[in-house]
Design a protein around this motif. Structure first.
Motif, PDB file in Angstrom:
ATOM      1  N   ILE A  15       0.856  -1.189   0.000  1.00  0.00           N
ATOM      2  CA  ILE A  15       0.000   0.000   0.000  1.00  0.00           C
ATOM      3  C   ILE A  15       0.890   1.236   0.000  1.00  0.00           C
ATOM      4  N   GLY A  16       0.640   2.155  -0.927  1.00  0.00           N
ATOM      5  CA  GLY A  16       1.406   3.393  -0.914  1.00  0.00           C
ATOM      6  C   GLY A  16       1.554   3.986  -2.293  1.00  0.00           C
ATOM      7  N   ALA A  17       1.645   5.309  -2.301  1.00  0.00           N
ATOM      8  CA  ALA A  17       1.722   6.046  -3.556  1.00  0.00           C
ATOM      9  C   ALA A  17       3.162   6.330  -3.982  1.00  0.00           C
ATOM     10  N   TYR A  18       4.111   6.130  -3.070  1.00  0.00           N
ATOM     11  CA  TYR A  18       5.504   6.472  -3.372  1.00  0.00           C
ATOM     12  C   TYR A  18       6.280   5.245  -3.830  1.00  0.00           C
ATOM     13  N   ASP A  19       7.327   5.494  -4.631  1.00  0.00           N
ATOM     14  CA  ASP A  19       8.099   4.386  -5.194  1.00  0.00           C
ATOM     15  C   ASP A  19       8.613   3.436  -4.116  1.00  0.00           C
ATOM     16  N   TRP A  20       9.108   4.001  -3.007  1.00  0.00           N
ATOM     17  CA  TRP A  20       9.710   3.152  -1.964  1.00  0.00           C
ATOM     18  C   TRP A  20       8.684   2.248  -1.283  1.00  0.00           C
ATOM     19  N   GLU A  21       7.437   2.539  -1.493  1.00  0.00           N
ATOM     20  CA  GLU A  21       6.391   1.730  -0.855  1.00  0.00           C
ATOM     21  C   GLU A  21       5.935   0.554  -1.724  1.00  0.00           C
ATOM     22  N   ARG A  22       6.357   0.553  -2.985  1.00  0.00           N
ATOM     23  CA  ARG A  22       5.825  -0.459  -3.894  1.00  0.00           C
ATOM     24  C   ARG A  22       6.485  -1.823  -3.703  1.00  0.00           C
ATOM     25  N   GLN A  70      -2.400   1.807  -4.335  1.00  0.00           N
ATOM     26  CA  GLN A  70      -1.604   2.969  -3.934  1.00  0.00           C
ATOM     27  C   GLN A  70      -2.259   3.685  -2.755  1.00  0.00           C
ATOM     28  N   LEU A  71      -3.568   3.862  -2.816  1.00  0.00           N
ATOM     29  CA  LEU A  71      -4.269   4.685  -1.835  1.00  0.00           C
ATOM     30  C   LEU A  71      -5.079   3.847  -0.848  1.00  0.00           C
ATOM     31  N   VAL A  72      -5.120   4.306   0.379  1.00  0.00           N
ATOM     32  CA  VAL A  72      -5.999   3.645   1.351  1.00  0.00           C
ATOM     33  C   VAL A  72      -7.457   3.802   0.934  1.00  0.00           C
ATOM     34  N   GLU A  73      -7.776   4.864   0.211  1.00  0.00           N
ATOM     35  CA  GLU A  73      -9.135   5.046  -0.303  1.00  0.00           C
ATOM     36  C   GLU A  73      -9.536   3.876  -1.197  1.00  0.00           C
ATOM     37  N   THR A  74      -8.620   3.471  -2.079  1.00  0.00           N
ATOM     38  CA  THR A  74      -8.916   2.374  -3.011  1.00  0.00           C
ATOM     39  C   THR A  74      -9.041   1.057  -2.258  1.00  0.00           C
ATOM     40  N   THR A  97      -6.745   2.451   8.928  1.00  0.00           N
ATOM     41  CA  THR A  97      -5.689   3.267   9.532  1.00  0.00           C
ATOM     42  C   THR A  97      -4.335   2.770   9.042  1.00  0.00           C
ATOM     43  N   LYS A  98      -3.491   3.720   8.613  1.00  0.00           N
ATOM     44  CA  LYS A  98      -2.118   3.391   8.198  1.00  0.00           C
ATOM     45  C   LYS A  98      -1.207   3.943   9.298  1.00  0.00           C
ATOM     46  N   PRO A  99      -0.818   3.090  10.240  1.00  0.00           N
ATOM     47  CA  PRO A  99      -0.221   3.593  11.476  1.00  0.00           C
ATOM     48  C   PRO A  99       1.087   4.352  11.302  1.00  0.00           C
ATOM     49  N   GLY A 100       1.947   3.936  10.394  1.00  0.00           N
ATOM     50  CA  GLY A 100       3.271   4.555  10.332  1.00  0.00           C
ATOM     51  C   GLY A 100       3.393   5.719   9.361  1.00  0.00           C
ATOM     52  N   ALA A 101       2.324   6.103   8.722  1.00  0.00           N
ATOM     53  CA  ALA A 101       2.434   6.996   7.568  1.00  0.00           C
ATOM     54  C   ALA A 101       2.853   8.422   7.932  1.00  0.00           C
ATOM     55  N   VAL A 102       2.348   8.929   9.026  1.00  0.00           N
ATOM     56  CA  VAL A 102       2.721  10.283   9.473  1.00  0.00           C
ATOM     57  C   VAL A 102       3.303  10.121  10.876  1.00  0.00           C
TER      58      VAL A 102
HETATM   59  N1  LIG Z   1      -5.663  10.579   1.413  1.00  0.00           N
HETATM   60  C1  LIG Z   1      -4.477   9.922   1.271  1.00  0.00           C
HETATM   61  N2  LIG Z   1      -3.327  10.594   1.451  1.00  0.00           N
HETATM   62  C2  LIG Z   1      -2.169   9.936   1.307  1.00  0.00           C
HETATM   63  C3  LIG Z   1      -2.122   8.571   0.997  1.00  0.00           C
HETATM   64  C4  LIG Z   1      -3.357   7.889   0.829  1.00  0.00           C
HETATM   65  O1  LIG Z   1      -3.432   6.662   0.574  1.00  0.00           O
HETATM   66  N3  LIG Z   1      -4.512   8.598   0.972  1.00  0.00           N
HETATM   67  N4  LIG Z   1      -0.921   7.935   0.893  1.00  0.00           N
HETATM   68  C5  LIG Z   1       0.220   8.558   1.050  1.00  0.00           C
HETATM   69  C6  LIG Z   1       1.507   7.837   1.030  1.00  0.00           C
HETATM   70  O2  LIG Z   1       1.399   6.539   0.499  1.00  0.00           O
HETATM   71  C7  LIG Z   1       1.996   7.825   2.480  1.00  0.00           C
HETATM   72  O3  LIG Z   1       1.141   7.031   3.280  1.00  0.00           O
HETATM   73  C8  LIG Z   1       3.419   7.318   2.652  1.00  0.00           C
HETATM   74  O4  LIG Z   1       3.833   7.494   3.989  1.00  0.00           O
HETATM   75  C9  LIG Z   1       0.289  10.004   1.339  1.00  0.00           C
HETATM   76  N5  LIG Z   1      -1.007  10.608   1.469  1.00  0.00           N
END
Ligand SMILES: Nc1nc2c(c(=O)[nH]1)N=C([C@H](O)[C@@H](O)CO)CN2
Length: 117
Positions: A15-22, A70-74, A97-102
């Motif tokens: 899960i993730g939008a950034y290259d390092w997350e893929r 890529q997105l938690v929304e999806t 919830t994506k615990p480590g993201a922020v």
């Molecule tokens: N609304 C969202 N914002 C963000 C997402 C997401 O899935 N939905 N994802 C990211 C990045 O993958 C992030 O989680 C990496 O730490 C950023 N914002």
């Protein structure tokens, strides 16, 4: 309407939008609530009439293992649709919830409701 719920279900997924997350797997924490009429199951003391939270949890684990969004929304949208179709659920609330993201936050993510109560 009655509810059946699952709280704090942890799954590993891509899960993730950034290259390092893929190329890594990350943990998501899921909280779910489902509309379900619990009276038939209670009247017959019959699991086959209940929304089996163990079966639903197993299905979610399989979904997460195979997912690569890529997105938690999806992730939330597709999972909600799968569960509603497979278990004939008419309404659900799903918090992802994506615990480590922020780092400064204990969790970030999305919460959706789908269907009719
Ligand atoms: N609304 C969202 N914002 C963000 C997402 C997401 O899935 N939905 N994802 C990211 C990045 O993958 C992030 O989680 C990496 O730490 C950023 N914002």
């Amino acid at each position: 309407m009655d509810r059946v719920f699952i709280e704090g279900l942890e799954v590993d997924t891509v899960i993730g939008a950034y290259d390092w997350e893929r190329g890594i797997r990350q943990c998501l924490r899921l909280d779910l609530s489902f509309a379900w009429d619990n009276r038939p199951a209670a009247a017959g003391d019959d699991l086959t009439l209940a929304l089996d939270y163990a079966s639903v949890s197993s299905r979610i684990q399989v979904f997460a293992e195979q997912a690569q969004f890529q997105l938690v929304e999806t992730f939330a949208e597709r999972l909600a649709q799968e569960l509603m179709d497979e278990f004939k659920i008419t309404w659900l609330r799903l918090k992802v919830t994506k615990p480590g993201a922020v780092p400064a936050a204990s969790g970030v993510g999305v919460e959706i409701e789908r269907g009719c109560r």
